[in-house]
Motif scaffolding. Structure first.
Motif, PDB file in Angstrom:
ATOM      1  N   ALA A   1       0.819  -1.212   0.000  1.00  0.00           N
ATOM      2  CA  ALA A   1       0.000   0.000   0.000  1.00  0.00           C
ATOM      3  C   ALA A   1       0.855   1.265   0.000  1.00  0.00           C
ATOM      4  CB  ALA A   1      -0.923  -0.001   1.213  1.00  0.00           C
ATOM      5  N   GLY A   2       0.308   2.322  -0.580  1.00  0.00           N
ATOM      6  CA  GLY A   2       0.984   3.612  -0.542  1.00  0.00           C
ATOM      7  C   GLY A   2       0.478   4.549  -1.625  1.00  0.00           C
ATOM      8  N   GLU A   3       0.371   5.812  -1.289  1.00  0.00           N
ATOM      9  CA  GLU A   3       0.017   6.857  -2.256  1.00  0.00           C
ATOM     10  C   GLU A   3       1.036   6.849  -3.399  1.00  0.00           C
ATOM     11  OE1 GLU A   3      -1.830  10.527  -3.712  1.00  0.00           O
ATOM     12  OE2 GLU A   3      -2.483   8.994  -2.283  1.00  0.00           O
ATOM     13  N   PRO A   4       0.575   6.836  -4.667  1.00  0.00           N
ATOM     14  CA  PRO A   4       1.520   6.875  -5.790  1.00  0.00           C
ATOM     15  C   PRO A   4       2.494   8.043  -5.645  1.00  0.00           C
ATOM     16  CG  PRO A   4      -0.684   6.438  -6.591  1.00  0.00           C
ATOM     17  CD  PRO A   4      -0.827   6.768  -5.129  1.00  0.00           C
ATOM     18  N   ILE A   5       3.788   7.758  -5.818  1.00  0.00           N
ATOM     19  CA  ILE A   5       4.806   8.765  -5.534  1.00  0.00           C
ATOM     20  C   ILE A   5       4.993   9.760  -6.685  1.00  0.00           C
ATOM     21  CG2 ILE A   5       6.785   7.454  -6.412  1.00  0.00           C
ATOM     22  CD1 ILE A   5       8.284   8.425  -3.826  1.00  0.00           C
ATOM     23  N   ALA A   6       4.584   9.367  -7.898  1.00  0.00           N
ATOM     24  CA  ALA A   6       4.870  10.218  -9.059  1.00  0.00           C
ATOM     25  C   ALA A   6       3.622  10.817  -9.706  1.00  0.00           C
ATOM     26  CB  ALA A   6       5.646   9.412 -10.101  1.00  0.00           C
ATOM     27  N   ASP A   7       2.481  10.746  -9.041  1.00  0.00           N
ATOM     28  CA  ASP A   7       1.247  11.234  -9.656  1.00  0.00           C
ATOM     29  C   ASP A   7       1.081  12.743  -9.569  1.00  0.00           C
ATOM     30  OD1 ASP A   7       0.578   8.737 -10.433  1.00  0.00           O
ATOM     31  OD2 ASP A   7      -1.330   8.633  -9.349  1.00  0.00           O
ATOM     32  N   LYS A   8       1.658  13.342  -8.522  1.00  0.00           N
ATOM     33  CA  LYS A   8       1.473  14.778  -8.297  1.00  0.00           C
ATOM     34  C   LYS A   8       2.791  15.428  -7.897  1.00  0.00           C
ATOM     35  CE  LYS A   8      -3.276  14.183  -6.569  1.00  0.00           C
ATOM     36  NZ  LYS A   8      -4.174  14.367  -5.386  1.00  0.00           N
ATOM     37  N   LYS A   9       2.884  16.735  -8.149  1.00  0.00           N
ATOM     38  CA  LYS A   9       4.056  17.494  -7.721  1.00  0.00           C
ATOM     39  C   LYS A   9       4.170  17.426  -6.201  1.00  0.00           C
ATOM     40  CE  LYS A   9       6.250  21.930  -8.827  1.00  0.00           C
ATOM     41  NZ  LYS A   9       6.075  23.234  -9.528  1.00  0.00           N
ATOM     42  N   TRP A  10       5.402  17.394  -5.710  1.00  0.00           N
ATOM     43  CA  TRP A  10       5.626  17.210  -4.285  1.00  0.00           C
ATOM     44  C   TRP A  10       5.485  18.512  -3.486  1.00  0.00           C
ATOM     45  CZ3 TRP A  10      10.662  13.778  -4.452  1.00  0.00           C
ATOM     46  CH2 TRP A  10      10.314  12.491  -4.868  1.00  0.00           C
TER      47      TRP A  10
ATOM     48  N   GLN B   1       3.616  14.724   2.775  1.00  0.00           N
ATOM     49  CA  GLN B   1       3.067  14.127   3.995  1.00  0.00           C
ATOM     50  C   GLN B   1       2.102  13.002   3.673  1.00  0.00           C
ATOM     51  OE1 GLN B   1       5.348  15.055   6.516  1.00  0.00           O
ATOM     52  NE2 GLN B   1       3.449  14.436   7.552  1.00  0.00           N
ATOM     53  N   LYS B   2       1.322  13.194   2.611  1.00  0.00           N
ATOM     54  CA  LYS B   2       0.380  12.162   2.194  1.00  0.00           C
ATOM     55  C   LYS B   2       1.121  10.903   1.749  1.00  0.00           C
ATOM     56  CE  LYS B   2      -3.857  11.749  -0.569  1.00  0.00           C
ATOM     57  NZ  LYS B   2      -4.722  12.425  -1.562  1.00  0.00           N
ATOM     58  N   ILE B   3       2.213  11.089   1.009  1.00  0.00           N
ATOM     59  CA  ILE B   3       3.036   9.968   0.534  1.00  0.00           C
ATOM     60  C   ILE B   3       3.647   9.227   1.715  1.00  0.00           C
ATOM     61  CG2 ILE B   3       5.195   9.405  -0.665  1.00  0.00           C
ATOM     62  CD1 ILE B   3       4.487  11.693  -2.646  1.00  0.00           C
ATOM     63  N   ILE B   4       4.169   9.985   2.672  1.00  0.00           N
ATOM     64  CA  ILE B   4       4.801   9.380   3.853  1.00  0.00           C
ATOM     65  C   ILE B   4       3.770   8.633   4.694  1.00  0.00           C
ATOM     66  CG2 ILE B   4       5.975   9.865   6.042  1.00  0.00           C
ATOM     67  CD1 ILE B   4       7.264  12.302   4.624  1.00  0.00           C
ATOM     68  N   GLN B   5       2.705   9.329   5.056  1.00  0.00           N
ATOM     69  CA  GLN B   5       1.729   8.749   5.980  1.00  0.00           C
ATOM     70  C   GLN B   5       1.023   7.535   5.395  1.00  0.00           C
ATOM     71  OE1 GLN B   5       1.540   9.486   9.160  1.00  0.00           O
ATOM     72  NE2 GLN B   5       3.153  10.994   8.803  1.00  0.00           N
ATOM     73  N   SER B   6       0.800   7.529   4.079  1.00  0.00           N
ATOM     74  CA  SER B   6       0.117   6.390   3.462  1.00  0.00           C
ATOM     75  C   SER B   6       0.938   5.115   3.602  1.00  0.00           C
ATOM     76  CB  SER B   6      -0.160   6.670   1.976  1.00  0.00           C
ATOM     77  OG  SER B   6       1.045   6.767   1.243  1.00  0.00           O
ATOM     78  N   ARG B   7       2.259   5.252   3.685  1.00  0.00           N
ATOM     79  CA  ARG B   7       3.134   4.094   3.858  1.00  0.00           C
ATOM     80  C   ARG B   7       3.380   3.776   5.331  1.00  0.00           C
ATOM     81  NH1 ARG B   7       3.665   6.275  -0.784  1.00  0.00           N
ATOM     82  NH2 ARG B   7       4.509   5.188  -2.602  1.00  0.00           N
ATOM     83  N   ILE B   8       3.663   4.813   6.105  1.00  0.00           N
ATOM     84  CA  ILE B   8       4.016   4.619   7.509  1.00  0.00           C
ATOM     85  C   ILE B   8       2.820   4.121   8.319  1.00  0.00           C
ATOM     86  CG2 ILE B   8       4.834   5.755   9.609  1.00  0.00           C
ATOM     87  CD1 ILE B   8       6.921   5.297   7.303  1.00  0.00           C
ATOM     88  N   ASN B   9       1.664   4.720   8.101  1.00  0.00           N
ATOM     89  CA  ASN B   9       0.487   4.351   8.903  1.00  0.00           C
ATOM     90  C   ASN B   9       0.100   2.890   8.730  1.00  0.00           C
ATOM     91  OD1 ASN B   9       0.395   6.956   9.822  1.00  0.00           O
ATOM     92  ND2 ASN B   9      -1.398   7.576   8.638  1.00  0.00           N
TER      93      ASN B   9
ATOM     94  N   PHE C   1      14.487  13.239  -0.374  1.00  0.00           N
ATOM     95  CA  PHE C   1      13.161  12.882   0.127  1.00  0.00           C
ATOM     96  C   PHE C   1      12.842  11.420  -0.127  1.00  0.00           C
ATOM     97  CE2 PHE C   1       8.606  12.259  -0.880  1.00  0.00           C
ATOM     98  CZ  PHE C   1       8.096  12.418   0.405  1.00  0.00           C
ATOM     99  N   SER C   2      13.087  10.955  -1.356  1.00  0.00           N
ATOM    100  CA  SER C   2      12.736   9.578  -1.687  1.00  0.00           C
ATOM    101  C   SER C   2      13.543   8.585  -0.851  1.00  0.00           C
ATOM    102  CB  SER C   2      12.939   9.306  -3.186  1.00  0.00           C
ATOM    103  OG  SER C   2      14.224   9.704  -3.603  1.00  0.00           O
ATOM    104  N   SER C   3      14.800   8.900  -0.586  1.00  0.00           N
ATOM    105  CA  SER C   3      15.626   8.013   0.226  1.00  0.00           C
ATOM    106  C   SER C   3      15.173   8.010   1.681  1.00  0.00           C
ATOM    107  CB  SER C   3      17.101   8.430   0.150  1.00  0.00           C
ATOM    108  OG  SER C   3      17.899   7.564   0.933  1.00  0.00           O
ATOM    109  N   GLN C   4      14.923   9.178   2.219  1.00  0.00           N
ATOM    110  CA  GLN C   4      14.469   9.267   3.609  1.00  0.00           C
ATOM    111  C   GLN C   4      13.128   8.565   3.798  1.00  0.00           C
ATOM    112  OE1 GLN C   4      16.070  10.819   6.450  1.00  0.00           O
ATOM    113  NE2 GLN C   4      17.766  10.500   5.028  1.00  0.00           N
ATOM    114  N   LEU C   5      12.255   8.699   2.817  1.00  0.00           N
ATOM    115  CA  LEU C   5      10.962   8.016   2.856  1.00  0.00           C
ATOM    116  C   LEU C   5      11.159   6.503   2.945  1.00  0.00           C
ATOM    117  CD1 LEU C   5       7.841   7.754   2.359  1.00  0.00           C
ATOM    118  CD2 LEU C   5       8.376   7.821  -0.098  1.00  0.00           C
TER     119      LEU C   5
END
Length: 298
Positions: free
Chosen positions: A63-72, A78-86, A133-137
């Motif tokens: 699961a996870g918000e698509p990383i390349a669908d929208k400008k960061w 936060q949406k990208i991070i939380q969708s994976r972390i939660n 960002f991508s690495s830290q994520l």
């Protein structure tokens, strides 16, 4: 087997569910929209819906918000991070409370873990990340998933490259290339570490079937290519010209940090661990992989 999957309705997850069903496994999909899950899959919206003595042999977290669908924007990050972390934290908490824990936990990650420093050196699973960002994520995501190991659960982290199939990144590229509007991005010298969907699913199934597989695993083809080679190969397969490059400054202007990290930076990532374990790729070379996808569009 009994299998629990998050992200089971996505590009990779839906294909994986089909394979598991074909092999007669029982599959439960954790989804925000369980009403869209069709039998013989079973859909749930919350882990609390599972009774305490439920047992899963394998749990797969995609699961996870698509990383390349929208400008960061900050909000999108936060949406990208939380969708994976939660969801990953919820699974770890679920494992802690389970009466019978799974034998195997497979959790997704990405080659973005390796960061953005340009290099022509091949990268295996031992290379560290950076402060992008991508690495830290990915570092945060993986660290959380690896907590399952402390509970005695065999854990595999799949760092996925650019997945070639009917959907995903290639799905977005095909139309402009078919119209003759394709071209290199930036200088075209950045590496593109790709994998055919068939082989990514094959790696996941290989992890299920081989108890020696654990830890971080690169989910990429043994033969990454530069953006210039990828562009030429795709245009050759489609029999269309590709002479409209996208300069780096345009990428940065239109896509900001996302474009810099995902399109202009590239890593020559190699699947050393899975090759050493004996996995045999069906699609080692890019041309054959692209021909298969283009010929089997549905």
């Amino acid at each position: 087997m009994n299998v629990l999957i998050t992200g089971g309705t996505g590009f990779i997850g839906s294909a994986l569910c089909s394979l598991l069903l074909k092999d007669k496994h029982d599959v439960v999909v954790l989804s925000r929209h369980p009403e869209k899950i069709k039998s013989p899959l079973r859909g749930i919206s919350d882990l609390k819906q599972l009774v305490s003595d439920t047992f899963f042999d394998v749990v797969i977290n995609l699961a996870g918000e698509p990383i390349a669908d929208k400008k960061w924007s900050d909000q999108q990050k936060q949406k990208i991070i939380q969708s994976r972390i939660n969801i990953t934290q919820n699974l770890i908490s679920y494992f802690e409370a389970m009466e019978h824990r799974p034998t195997l936990f497979i959790s997704g990650s990405a080659i973005g873990y390796y960061g953005i420093t340009a290099s022509d050196e091949g990268i295996d699973e031992t290379v560290s990340g950076d402060s992008s960002f991508s690495s830290q994520l990915c570092q945060q995501w993986e660290s959380l998933a690896l907590q399952a190991q402390k509970m005695g659960i065999r854990t595999c982290i799949i760092r996925t490259g650019i997945v070639l199939g009917n959907g995903g990144a290639l799905g977005k590229m095909l139309l402009p290339f078919k119209m003759g509007l394709g071209g290199i991005i930036g200088k075209g010298s950045q590496w593109m570490s790709w994998v055919h969907l068939h082989d990514l699913l094959g790696i996941i199934l290989y992890c299920i079937d081989h108890a020696e597989m654990q830890g971080v695993i690169n989910g990429t083809s043994p033969h990454p290519v530069t953006n210039r080679v990828f562009t030429k190969t795709l245009s050759d397969v489609l029999k269309r010209p590709s002479f409209l490059p996208m300069p780096a400054f345009v990428v940065k202007m239109l896509m900001g940090q996302m474009g810099e990290e995902l399109l202009l930076a590239g890593k020559k990532v190699l699947p050393v661990k899975v090759l050493n374990a004996g996995y045999i790729f069906k699609y080692k070379q890019l041309k054959g992989a692209l021909q298969d996808v283009v010929n089997n569009q549905g």
